[in-house]
Design a protein around this motif. Structure first.
Motif, short mmCIF file in Angstrom:
data_model
loop_
_atom_site.label_atom_id
_atom_site.label_comp_id
_atom_site.label_asym_id
_atom_site.label_seq_id
_atom_site.Cartn_x
_atom_site.Cartn_y
_atom_site.Cartn_z
N GLU A 825 -1.44 3.18 8.69
CA GLU A 825 -0.54 4.14 8.05
C GLU A 825 0.87 3.57 7.94
O GLU A 825 1.57 3.79 6.94
CB GLU A 825 -0.53 5.45 8.83
N SER A 829 2.59 3.08 4.38
CA SER A 829 3.83 3.81 4.13
C SER A 829 4.92 2.86 3.64
O SER A 829 5.71 3.20 2.75
CB SER A 829 4.29 4.53 5.40
N LYS A 832 4.24 2.01 0.02
CA LYS A 832 4.59 3.12 -0.87
C LYS A 832 6.10 3.22 -1.04
O LYS A 832 6.61 3.45 -2.14
CB LYS A 832 4.03 4.43 -0.30
#
Length: 851
Positions: A825, A829, A832
């Motif tokens: 994650e 992240s 992104k």
């Protein structure tokens, strides 16, 4: 230590340190930028007159008599040889009033070194050196400077300077804002003595001061592989070069069976010179050159002027054409990967640039890097990576992977299996009689081909066996096929250029190796990878050699044994040989640029150097020697530093004790490169991916160092701060230093130009209790597999251990794989966020254009 090491560079006076600059070094936007490629500029010539007037209150080394002083003048950008005043014997107040003349070029950083010597029977003693930036002298005026050598004893050196613009027409040069290319002249010829002069044992010595070839004996039967009687010289046309010819004769004078070399005596017969500028271009000309009353030499000579615009090196700071072509193709693949892995729709122009870095650490780093890459592949993120870069052991992993042109699209299990076989196998075969014979043959073949063979080459052959157990003919340029379709991340291998007697922590220039080019982005100088190891001068290829096998590069990239003794001592005790500091040279600023030249940030301060003495020299030469560095031909040799080079981001010339402030000692002025493991500077290749041209958004930093989990970040932060390179602030708690976690994120939320850094220390944090993210270990066998220490004196993963047990190899791969999977994650992240930043920047840029 650094200052003393500088003073020990042979035959060199220590130059000035840089002027205080006007910009703030911690704000990248305020730093001057260089041109992305070379450009033409026209600059005038100047006539410089230097009058060494007198010295006062000089105390020599000999306490029983007064000093016998003379001054040596060295201006390597204008004269290939130093000038000297006459010797004034037995005087504390010598007066010379001697004037020396130079023609200097306005595009070049001209630094004059004035060194005061005390004449001695054996070895002249250097008393002090003054280094002066002649660019500070205003044309048309005379300037008299009184340099205070020793304020305590009122020692001074008085010198007068005069500069006026030359009547010679201005000339066009090529520069990239850091380096300057002068036109190169090439002289080819053949000599022949008259028939009545050939009956003796004549020895003809030919030289062109400042030329690449130095001295040639064209009539010697031992003249290597050159044809008898032929000669070639390459020289700087701007230096007004001349060919010097000296004729000697060897006579047998006695019979000495114990020492045959004493049987002969060399007699000087005569000499002569030919100014090369007088020779016509492009046509052969016969010259009868008298060498004495009874001897002359007949020569046929042809002059060729090499064009400064047709260079064999690439001057510029932009990416290579091969890398640009790769990026166009890779972006398409990255866009598809982000859609598959993150369900994000994006265009190739919007995709973030992600770099994966592997640190050094020998077999531990190589094995760990396989695990980290396996984790990225399991997350389907390997195709989202633009660059893959490594230092030391990580480069061994990379170079082996890229032997398969499609490695990243395949599962890594087969590659890891091959690596396991090599790491767990016995290394004794590397030292068998058959293998040692092979190594000897390889090294002798390299030597015959003209390479400077050294210990790192032997280490490369040892690594070849460690990694393959057989000969590996692969070359770095072969990897072009591995990136031609954008199918794999672009590999960047790291090395650093060092000085043989200066710690890598004090001075190291990052050299990047890619499938297309090898070069220094610091200087904006690159050559084709196929030409690495060949000889260059003034930007031209002088002698091409075949590209070395990649094993020799692996030996250099991972030169674990290239440390000098001071570095080994420092790492073992944490102190180094600091007591030598009491013996080091004293360096002092003689003027303040902020007061005298506040409008000229490119001007260098005048510096005084007081030698520390012969005891200092002996000890420092011993402890500082780096006899195992990879010595290679310097492809930047013969280029000069641009007059405003100190304003370029890559240089730290403003810092008082950094070698960047010594233009006469920087790499383009040196004959050789000394390339070693990048770990002797920063044990991770951050400097290579932080170049603005690569525009990296996210860095995944995998640290496999032995302890010191955050040292590479701290060193990188310092490196970037000195050069005004955007880098996030690194703040780590004391608890994290003692017990680091699996992953840390460092970023600047307010500045999208600062890359997002995800740092992965080598730890066994939650892996010991989990066989997969969120899945606990249950059986005793599973718990035993995860229960191990990565560090400590009993660890099997020590840096100089190259052989692991099979279970230890698997553990090391799996813990690194797990650490990536367990932070899925966090990685996604960051990707992104980088994508959002890219889109925002593109939208903002588009709105500006529309307005």
């Amino acid at each position: 230590m650094f200052r003393a090491a500088l003073a020990n560079l042979p035959g060199r006076a220590l130059p000035a340190l840089a002027a205080t600059v006007l910009w703030k070094k911690d704000k990248e936007k305020d730093r001057p930028k260089t041109s992305r490629s070379w450009r033409k500029e026209v600059h005038p010539y100047y006539n410089l007159s230097v009058t060494v007037v007198r010295a006062r209150n000089i105390h020599g080394v000999d306490l029983l008599s007064e000093a016998d002083c003379y001054v040596q003048l060295r201006l390597p950008t204008a004269s290939p040889v130093p000038y000297k005043t006459k010797v004034i014997y037995n005087s504390t107040d010598p007066e010379w009033n001697e004037t020396f003349h130079y023609r200097i070029h306005g595009a070049v950083k001209n630094i004059l070194e004035l060194t005061l010597y005390d004449r001695d029977l054996m070895l002249d003693d250097k008393l002090s050196s003054v280094v002066f930036d002649v660019g500070s002298i205003r044309p048309g005026k005379s300037t008299r400077r009184v340099f205070k050598l020793n304020p305590k004893d009122k020692e001074v050196l008085e010198v007068e300077f005069h500069v006026e613009e030359s009547k010679d027409p201005p000339s066009e040069i090529i520069t990239n804002g850091v380096l300057v290319v002068h036109p190169c002249v090439c002289i080819e010829g053949r000599i022949k003595l008259d028939e009545n002069q050939e009956n003796g044992n004549h020895l003809l010595k030919m030289s062109v001061p400042g030329s690449y070839e130095k001295q040639i004996c064209p009539l010697s039967k031992q003249s290597q592989t050159e044809e008898l009687g032929k000669f070639v010289f390459h020289a700087d046309k701007e230096m007004s070069p001349q060919l010097d010819v000296c004729l000697l004769k060897t006579l047998r004078v006695a019979q000495n069976d114990l020492a045959p070399e004493l049987d002969k005596q060399t007699i000087f017969l005569g000499k002569g010179s030919v100014p090369l500028s007088l020779l016509p271009k492009g046509q052969g000309i016969d010259i009868d050159l008298p060498l004495s009353k009874n001897y002359k030499v007949n020569m046929n000579m042809t002059r060729k002027d090499e064009s400064a615009q047709k260079l064999d090196i690439r001057l510029g700071f932009d990416l290579s054409d091969g890398e640009k072509d790769f990026l166009k193709k890779r972006k398409e693949r990255i866009a598809q990967s982000l859609k598959d892995a993150l369900d994000l729709k994006t265009t190739p122009d919007e995709v973030p640039v992600v770099a994966v870095l592997g640190s050094g650490g020998g077999a531990r780093a190589m094995t760990s890097f396989y695990g980290s890459l396996q984790g990225l592949q399991d997350l389907k993120l390997l195709d989202s990576i633009t660059y893959l870069s490594g230092v030391s052991g990580s480069t061994w992993c990379m170079s082996t992977l890229y032997e398969d042109p499609e490695w990243s699209s395949k599962g890594l299990k087969e590659a890891i299996s091959r690596a396991q076989k090599s790491v767990t196998s016995s290394k004794s075969g590397a030292f068998s009689a058959e293998r040692l014979k092979y190594c000897s043959q390889e090294l002798m073949a390299m030597e015959r081909d003209g390479y400077k063979v050294n210990f790192s080459d032997l280490w490369g052959l040892v690594l070849e066996y460690f990694l393959h157990q057989k000969e590996n003919p692969a070359k770095l340029s072969d990897q072009q096929i591995s990136v031609c379709k954008g199918q794999n991340p672009y590999p960047i291998y790291a090395g650093v250029n060092v000085r043989v007697n200066i710690s890598g922590g004090d001075f190291a220039e990052w050299c990047e190796f890619t499938p297309h080019e090898v070069g220094f982005r610091k200087y904006g100088a690159f050559i084709r990878t196929e030409d690495f190891g060949s000889e260059f001068f003034m930007g031209h290829l002088i002698r091409r050699r075949k590209e070395p096998k990649i094993c020799f590069l692996q030996g250099m990239w991972g030169s674990a044994f290239a440390a000098n003794l001071d570095e080994i001592w420092a790492r073992a005790s944490g102190t180094g040989i600091r007591w030598l500091n009491s013996l080091t040279d004293v360096i002092r600023v003689l003027d303040d640029c902020r007061k005298l030249h506040f409008r000229d940030p490119s001007r260098l301060q005048t510096r005084l150097v007081m030698p520390g003495g012969i005891v200092s020299n002996i000890f420092q030469d011993f402890f500082k020697s780096r006899f195992t560095a990879g010595e290679l031909y310097n492809f930047t040799r013969g280029l000069y530093l641009y007059k405003d080079y100190v304003g370029v981001r890559e240089f730290v010339a403003w810092k008082g004790n950094h070698l960047d402030a010594f233009p006469n000692l920087l790499t383009p002025m040196e004959e050789n490169l000394y390339l070693v493991d990048g770990g002797f500077s920063i044990n991770s290749p951050f400097p290579l991916v932080l170049q603005s041209e690569r525009d990296v958004d996210v860095i995944l930093s995998f640290n496999y160092s032995w302890q010191a989990p955050f040292e590479v970040l701290e060193l990188t932060s310092r490196y970037c701060k000195e050069r005004g390179i955007p880098f996030p602030s690194i703040t780590v708690t004391e608890a994290d230093e003692k017990q680091p976690k699996e992953c840390y994120v460092f970023m600047d939320a307010d500045n999208p130009r600062v890359p997002i850094v995800l740092h992965f220390p080598l730890v066994n944090d939650s892996f010991h209790a989990h066989k997969a993210p969120g899945v606990s270990r249950e059986t005793d066998e599973e718990k035993a597999f995860g229960d191990f220490l990565l560090h400590g004196k009993d660890s099997p993963f020590r840096t100089k251990n190259f052989t692991y047990e099979s279970n230890d190899f698997t553990r090391l791969v799996e813990v690194n794989r797990y650490n990536v999977l367990n932070n899925e994650e966090m990685i996604k992240s960051a990707l992104k966020m980088a994508l959002d930043r890219r889109k925002h920047k593109r939208t903002h840029r588009g709105s500006k254009i529309r307005k």
